[in-house]
Design a protein around this motif. Sequence first.
Motif, PDB file in Angstrom:
ATOM      1  N   ARG A 134      -0.543 -47.818 -46.180  1.00  0.00           N
ATOM      2  CA  ARG A 134      -0.784 -46.658 -45.332  1.00  0.00           C
ATOM      3  C   ARG A 134      -1.458 -45.517 -46.082  1.00  0.00           C
ATOM      4  N   TRP A 149      11.980 -46.245 -45.525  1.00  0.00           N
ATOM      5  CA  TRP A 149      12.076 -45.306 -44.398  1.00  0.00           C
ATOM      6  C   TRP A 149      11.972 -43.863 -44.881  1.00  0.00           C
ATOM      7  N   THR A 158      10.483 -42.567 -47.244  1.00  0.00           N
ATOM      8  CA  THR A 158       9.152 -42.181 -47.736  1.00  0.00           C
ATOM      9  C   THR A 158       8.054 -42.500 -46.726  1.00  0.00           C
ATOM     10  N   GLY A 159       8.435 -42.648 -45.480  1.00  0.00           N
ATOM     11  CA  GLY A 159       7.458 -42.844 -44.424  1.00  0.00           C
ATOM     12  C   GLY A 159       6.781 -44.192 -44.409  1.00  0.00           C
ATOM     13  N   ARG A 160       7.435 -45.206 -44.969  1.00  0.00           N
ATOM     14  CA  ARG A 160       6.820 -46.526 -45.064  1.00  0.00           C
ATOM     15  C   ARG A 160       7.514 -47.592 -44.213  1.00  0.00           C
ATOM     16  N   ASP A 175      10.729 -48.301 -40.801  1.00  0.00           N
ATOM     17  CA  ASP A 175      11.617 -47.804 -39.756  1.00  0.00           C
ATOM     18  C   ASP A 175      13.046 -48.249 -40.015  1.00  0.00           C
ATOM     19  N   GLU A 209      14.753 -41.355 -36.671  1.00  0.00           N
ATOM     20  CA  GLU A 209      13.381 -40.983 -36.372  1.00  0.00           C
ATOM     21  C   GLU A 209      12.463 -41.320 -37.542  1.00  0.00           C
ATOM     22  N   PRO A 210      11.223 -41.689 -37.266  1.00  0.00           N
ATOM     23  CA  PRO A 210      10.282 -41.959 -38.360  1.00  0.00           C
ATOM     24  C   PRO A 210      10.084 -40.731 -39.239  1.00  0.00           C
ATOM     25  N   VAL A 211       9.894 -40.946 -40.532  1.00  0.00           N
ATOM     26  CA  VAL A 211       9.673 -39.862 -41.488  1.00  0.00           C
ATOM     27  C   VAL A 211       8.176 -39.618 -41.618  1.00  0.00           C
ATOM     28  N   THR A 212       7.750 -38.391 -41.397  1.00  0.00           N
ATOM     29  CA  THR A 212       6.320 -38.058 -41.496  1.00  0.00           C
ATOM     30  C   THR A 212       6.003 -37.178 -42.708  1.00  0.00           C
ATOM     31  N   GLY A 213       7.022 -36.608 -43.310  1.00  0.00           N
ATOM     32  CA  GLY A 213       6.833 -35.800 -44.509  1.00  0.00           C
ATOM     33  C   GLY A 213       8.078 -35.874 -45.374  1.00  0.00           C
ATOM     34  N   TRP A 214       7.931 -36.012 -46.671  1.00  0.00           N
ATOM     35  CA  TRP A 214       9.110 -36.185 -47.510  1.00  0.00           C
ATOM     36  C   TRP A 214       8.830 -35.696 -48.928  1.00  0.00           C
TER      37      TRP A 214
END
Length: 353
Positions: free
Chosen positions: A27, A171, A173-175, A177, A182-187
Motif C-alpha cells: 500500500r 491493523w 499500522t493501517g495494513r 483489518d 475501525e480501519p486505521v488511517t493514521g498511526w
Amino acid sequence: MEEAVADCVAALGAVTDRDWTGVRAGRLEWSCRKTAAHIASDLIAYAGQLAGRARNAYVPFEITLEGSEDGLDAADNAGTLQVITTTGALLAAAVRTTPRAVRAFHPYPFRHANREGFAAMGVAGVLLHTHDIAEGMGIGYEPPAELASFVLTRIFPRVQPGPTPWRTLLWATGRGDLPGREPVTGWRWSNNPVLRSERLALEGVTPATAADLSLAGDGGHEWVGGAAADGTREGAGIMVRQYEEGVFHPEWGMYVLVRRDDDRAVGAMGFHGVPDGDGRVEIGYDLVVGARGHGYATEALRTLSRWALEQDGVRTVAAVVGQENVPSQKVVTRAGFTEVSRQEGQISYELRG
C-alpha cells in the motif's frame, strides 16, 4: 533484532531474481527497491542515534547504496539484503552496548527513546516493510509472533491486543483489518515517557515492563533491596489489565523511580487512570524498604504532580492515605497536598492547580 532481519532476508531472498524497482510495495507509494533501501536506512539511523547519544536531533548522515546517488540503481537485490543484514547487526550491537539509562533523540512523542525503544522501532520497520515488499511481490510473509508482540508491548501501548500479535500490528499500522475495529488511517508508535527530578528519573512503564513486574520479574531494573515492593507489583498488574482492555495511556500510568547516580530503582509512582471529567486524577506510590527515609517519594510526588497540573484540563491531583500510615501522610503534606476529608480509616488529600 537479528531474528527480525534474518526472517526478512529469508523471505525476500526467494525473490531477488525479480524486478523490485518497477513494483510498488503493497500500500506504499514506494517501489519494493526503495522500501528495501529504507529498511537499511532506518536501521543505521537508529544505530547512529544510540551510538552518538544524540540529544536534540538526528545525527546528520544518511546511507546510500553503492553506485548511485539515490541508491536505487546500485547494488542488486541480493546486495541490498546484505546491506539490511549489516545495518541490522550494527543496530543490534548498539542496543547491546548502550547503557540501560541512556536515551537518545527520537521525535515522537516525547523526543527520546531508550535502547529497548530503538530496538522495537527497528524490528517494527523490518517486519512491516518486509510485509510491504512481500505484498508487492505477491508472496506470503508472517514473522514469528514473539517479534510482533515485542513491538506491540514496547511502542504501541494504546493498542488493545487482538487475535494474534501480527494481525494486530498490521491493523495498528493501517495494513489490515480486525473484526469489530475501525480501519486505521493514521498511526504513530509511542516510546515511554520519562520525567526527571534532581535525583531521580521517573521512567514510564511499558506494557512489557508491567507484565514482567506483575509476574515477580524485575521489569528490566536493578532494585534497591533486590526486588520491587508488593504495591509496585499490584500496580503493574492493574496496568496489564488496562492494556488488555485497551484503556492504557502511558503518560497516565505507572513510573518506576530510578536513582540517577547509580541507575537503581527505589520504587514506583503513578496515576490510577486518566483524569476524570472534572479534571481530577488520583496518584499512588510505593518505595522499597531500603530506600525509605531519603525524601525520594516527596521529590517524585512533587515532580509528577507538577507535570500533571501542567496538562490541559487537569485541575486537581488527589491522594488517599491510610490513617495509620504516618510516613505517607508526611510525604503528601511535604509535597504541598492539603487534607480534604477523612472516612473509613482513609485520609483524602488534594493538590490543586
